[in-house]
Design a protein around this motif. Structure first.
Motif, short mmCIF file in Angstrom:
data_model
loop_
_atom_site.label_atom_id
_atom_site.label_comp_id
_atom_site.label_asym_id
_atom_site.label_seq_id
_atom_site.Cartn_x
_atom_site.Cartn_y
_atom_site.Cartn_z
N VAL A 326 0.86 -1.20 0.00
CA VAL A 326 0.00 0.00 0.00
C VAL A 326 0.89 1.25 0.00
O VAL A 326 0.67 2.20 -0.75
CB VAL A 326 -0.94 0.01 1.24
CG1 VAL A 326 -1.55 1.38 1.47
CG2 VAL A 326 -2.04 -1.04 1.07
N ALA A 327 1.95 1.19 0.81
CA ALA A 327 2.85 2.35 0.91
C ALA A 327 3.73 2.48 -0.33
O ALA A 327 3.88 3.58 -0.88
CB ALA A 327 3.71 2.22 2.16
N CYS A 328 4.31 1.36 -0.80
CA CYS A 328 5.29 1.45 -1.88
C CYS A 328 4.64 1.42 -3.26
O CYS A 328 4.93 2.27 -4.10
CB CYS A 328 6.27 0.30 -1.74
SG CYS A 328 7.63 0.37 -2.90
N ASP A 329 3.77 0.45 -3.51
CA ASP A 329 3.17 0.33 -4.85
C ASP A 329 2.11 1.39 -5.11
O ASP A 329 1.96 1.87 -6.22
CB ASP A 329 2.54 -1.06 -5.03
CG ASP A 329 3.59 -2.12 -5.32
OD1 ASP A 329 4.56 -2.22 -4.54
OD2 ASP A 329 3.45 -2.83 -6.33
N VAL A 330 1.33 1.71 -4.09
CA VAL A 330 0.23 2.67 -4.30
C VAL A 330 0.59 4.07 -3.80
O VAL A 330 0.02 5.07 -4.23
CB VAL A 330 -1.08 2.17 -3.62
CG1 VAL A 330 -2.28 2.94 -4.15
CG2 VAL A 330 -1.29 0.68 -3.83
N GLY A 331 1.56 4.14 -2.90
CA GLY A 331 1.99 5.46 -2.40
C GLY A 331 1.04 6.08 -1.38
O GLY A 331 0.94 7.30 -1.27
N LEU A 332 0.33 5.24 -0.63
CA LEU A 332 -0.61 5.77 0.36
C LEU A 332 -0.15 5.45 1.78
O LEU A 332 0.41 4.37 2.02
CB LEU A 332 -2.00 5.17 0.15
CG LEU A 332 -2.78 5.69 -1.05
CD1 LEU A 332 -4.06 4.89 -1.25
CD2 LEU A 332 -3.12 7.17 -0.85
N PRO A 333 -0.40 6.36 2.72
CA PRO A 333 0.00 6.08 4.11
C PRO A 333 -0.96 5.12 4.80
O PRO A 333 -2.17 5.26 4.67
CB PRO A 333 -0.06 7.45 4.78
CG PRO A 333 -1.02 8.24 3.96
CD PRO A 333 -0.97 7.71 2.56
N VAL A 334 -0.40 4.16 5.52
CA VAL A 334 -1.23 3.28 6.35
C VAL A 334 -1.38 3.99 7.69
O VAL A 334 -0.39 4.31 8.34
CB VAL A 334 -0.55 1.90 6.56
CG1 VAL A 334 -1.42 1.00 7.42
CG2 VAL A 334 -0.27 1.24 5.22
#
Ligand SMILES: Nc1nc2c(ncn2[C@@H]2O[C@H](COP(=O)(O)OP(=O)(O)O)[C@@H](O)[C@H]2O)c(=O)[nH]1
Ligand SMILES: [Mg+2]
Length: 359
Positions: A326-334
């Protein structure tokens, strides 16, 4: 008495009367007994949900390590097995690449981790070195997108609006309940809105949570348009001086396109009441959906501009690696993770604790 026995007509009338009175007595008794069975299906659902929730309350707190045990086994556990005791050599790279690709991390993440291992080959002599390379690399990934800052937007002069989205069954309603409870505990005046008008009993489920969290709920029975509910909820939020309005939404996989359009409309409508709303678009993902969760994240983000991700059902899932994707491939913060079904099972996401639990 003699008169009675001497007059058969009178006897018949009296007998009929007695039978009639007795019959009526039995009829009303039965009806009274049946009364509790006339609970509506909605009341029954509400009762069942309440019982379920109170049973969960007696459960003990889950530790993060316990919750992530299966993800640990599926990731570092398998790498550890391949290396067990022996020193690290270039011939191990293939095995490690295979583990990485089958750990639900996302292709971009795997490439990043793998090239970092390749570049540091000369420094890696065994499992311990490999462990710290992986830990540092993943921590860097989380840092890039400011994962772990679990603070969600809260405007000082309210109302703040959070829109919660995600596919069916991901855990939106449950997460809203947990969030509402947390915010209410912090003294915030919270209104939750039952914007999922699609799923049967979604409003009853939210009602149970509103009672548990001790917050207000907006759940109009006669309005089926989720945008109208969102609009009204934001208006009420403003008029009633609420600090926070959390809006639940429907999630349907099979009509994804319509769903996205509907969600976009809800978002637009919120801005009509409060120009800066929604202040958070929170995407709820089920850890068990693995790679699929990454695709969902892409789609929801493209359509709505997601501001933070909450990953539920980390407890027991072997696919918790998806947080890194989620963080690396999509660039969103968990922002947060769910490790169980009760209020205290929604935890702020700590990259450090997460990484040391799975590696
Ligand atoms: N084990 C576990 N179950 C969860 C978690 N979050 C939600 N659930 C369960 O997942 C199911 C679906 O949740 P729900 O909130 O109805 O999903 P929604 O359709 O997205 O609103 C329910 O049975 C919840 O109790 C979690 O973090 N861990
Ligand atoms: Mg729901």
């Amino acid at each position: 008495m003699d008169l009675l026995f001497n007059s058969p007509e009178l006897l018949i009338i009296l007998t009929v009367l007695i039978i009639g009175v007795f019959g009526a007595f039995l009829f009303f008794r039965k009806k009274k007994k049946r009364e509790p069975l006339r609970e509506t299906s909605k009341e029954r659902e509400l009762k069942a949900l309440k019982e379920e929730v109170s049973q969960r309350e007696v459960r003990k707190l889950v530790s993060l390590e316990d919750a992530l045990k299966n993800t640990q086994k599926n990731f570092w556990g398998r790498i550890g097995e391949k290396l067990s005791g022996k020193s690290f050599s270039p011939s191990d790279l293939e095995d490690i690449e295979e583990v990485l690709y089958t750990s639900d991390l996302g292709p971009k993440t795997v490439q990043k981790l793998f090239s970092s291992i390749e570049n540091k080959m000369s420094d890696i002599s065994g499992a311990d070195n490999l462990r710290s390379v992986l830990r540092n690399e993943i921590l860097g990934i989380f840092k890039n997108v400011e994962s772990g800052s679990s603070d969600l937007a809260l405007r000082p002069d309210g109302p703040t609006v959070w829109m919660v989205v995600g596919v069916n069954g991901a855990g939106k309603t449950t997460t809203i309940g947990k969030l509402a409870a947390k915010m209410s505990e912090q003294g915030k005046k919270v209104l939750i809105a039952a914007g999922d008008t699609f799923r049967a009993a979604a409003d009853a489920q939210l009602k149970v949570w509103s009672e548990r969290a001790n917050v207000d709920i907006y759940s109009p029975e006669n309005i089926k348009d989720p945008s109208a509910i969102a609009f009204d909820a934001c208006t009420k939020g403003k008029a009633g001086q609420y600090d926070l309005v959390i809006v639940d939404t429907a999630g349907r996989l099979h009509t994804q396109k319509n769903l996205m359009e509907e969600l976009k409309k809800i978002k637009r409508v919120m801005a009509k009441v409060e120009s800066t709303a929604p202040h958070e678009v929170l995407l709820v993902l089920d850890a068990n959906s693995g790679q699929n969760a990454l695709m969902q994240a892409q789609e929801f983000h493209e359509a709505l501009g997601v501001t933070g991700v909450i990953i539920t059902k980390m407890d027991g899932s072997a696919k918790g690696g998806v947080a890194v994707g989620v963080a690396c491939d999509v660039g969103l913060p968990v922002k947060m993770i769910g490790v169980g079904e009760s209020v205290e099972d929604l935890r702020p996401f700590s990259p450090q604790d997460f990484v040391t639990s799975i590696i």
